[in-house]
Write an enzyme that holds these catalytic residues in place. Structure first.
Site, short mmCIF file in Angstrom:
data_model
loop_
_atom_site.label_atom_id
_atom_site.label_comp_id
_atom_site.label_asym_id
_atom_site.label_seq_id
_atom_site.Cartn_x
_atom_site.Cartn_y
_atom_site.Cartn_z
CG ASP A 190 -0.22 -0.17 2.53
OD1 ASP A 190 1.03 -0.07 2.54
OD2 ASP A 190 -0.87 -0.41 3.55
NE ARG A 191 4.38 1.91 -4.39
CZ ARG A 191 4.19 0.74 -5.02
NH1 ARG A 191 3.72 -0.29 -4.35
NH2 ARG A 191 4.46 0.61 -6.30
CG LEU A 192 0.52 3.47 4.14
CD1 LEU A 192 -0.64 3.17 5.08
CD2 LEU A 192 0.89 4.95 4.22
#
Length: 226
Positions: A190-192
Site C-alpha cells: 500500500d506504499r505505507l
C-alpha cells in the site's frame, strides 16, 4: 510502472527487530539476502561521496567486511571516490535487495584501513583481480582498452608464475565506514513502507519511549513516515 511489494501482514515492526543496535539487525537482513540465490551480489552497495565543493557522485562497490566497527570496502586511492573521500570523509551507502523488498541506508564517515589489513585482503583476491588492480589507474582518462590489455599482459608475464606473489600497489587499499545512522526500509504493497532508523543521539536528547526509543551500545531508534 509499479510492482507489488509485501502484503500488509508482512510489516516490519519494532517487535521484529532482532537487535536494538544496527549491526545485529544488518547481519540478520544481510544473511537472509545472501541466502537468496536470486540476489547475485547481496554485498553490492551504492556509495555516495561529495567533493569539497558539494558536488555528489555515486557508484556501486562491494562490501568486504562488516561488524560493530563499521562497513569495509576496497578501491584505488587515485579514483574519484577516493579523492572525494580525502576532501570530504562524510559518505552514504545504500543496499537494495529487490527480491526481499528491503533496503539499508548508511550515513557516516570513512577512515582508511591499515596497510597491513589492505595487504592481507589484497592477497585473498584471485590473481587476475590482483593484476587488474595493478594495471588500472582508476578514473584517469585512457586512450583505448588496448592500453589496459598491454599493461595486463606485461604484468601477467611477471606474476603468472607459481609461487610468485603480486605486490599490492601503494595506490590500492581499504576503507571503513563508521556509521552515525543506519535506516532499515521494507516496502509495503500500500506504499505505507516501514522505515526504522538507528542513529546516534543528539547532545541532551532523551528517548521518550514513544517517538524515540533507547537502543543498545549508545544507539537510539525511531520509526519514520514513509
Amino acid at each position: 510502472m509499479r510492482i507489488k511489494y509485501k502484503d500488509k501482514k508482512d510489516t516490519f515492526l519494532e517487535k521484529h527487530l532482532v537487535s536494538r543496535e544496527p549491526f545485529g539487525q544488518f547481519k540478520a537482513w544481510f544473511e537472509e539476502a545472501c541466502g537468496r540465490k536470486e540476489i547475485l551480489e547481496p554485498n553490492a552497495m551504492c556509495l555516495a561521496t561529495s567533493s569539497k565543493e558539494g558536488y555528489p557522485s555515486a557508484r556501486f562497490v562491494l562490501l568486504k567486511g562488516y561488524g560493530k566497527e563499521g562497513y569495509k570496502f576496497f578501491t584505488n586511492y587515485g579514483s574519484r571516490k577516493a579523492r572525494e573521500m580525502n576532501e570530504n570523509p562524510k559518505v552514504a551507502a545504500t543496499f537494495y535487495w529487490e527480491v526481499l523488498n528491503r533496503s539499508v541506508r548508511i550515513e557516516g564517515h570513512v577512515e582508511k584501513l591499515s596497510k597491513e589489513e589492505s595487504t592481507r585482503y589484497f592477497h585473498t583476491r584471485p590473481v587476475p583481480s590482483q593484476i587488474a588492480a595493478c594495471a588500472s589507474f582508476q578514473s584517469t582518462p585512457i586512450e583505448s582498452r588496448d592500453i589496459l590489455c598491454e599493461r595486463e599482459k606485461v604484468l601477467e608475464a611477471d606474476y603468472l608464475i607459481p609461487g610468485k606473489e603480486v605486490p599490492k600497489p601503494d595506490y590500492w587499499g581499504g576503507y571503513i565506514i563508521r556509521p552515525r545512522a543506519v535506516e532499515f526500509w521494507q516496502g509495503q504493497r500500500d506504499r505505507l513502507h516501514d522505515r526504522i532508523k538507528f542513529r546516534k543521539p543528539k547532545e541532551g536528547e532523551v528517548p521518550d519511549g514513544k517517538l524515540l526509543h533507547q537502543g543498545d551500545d549508545g544507539w537510539v531508534f525511531e520509526r519514520l513516515s514513509p
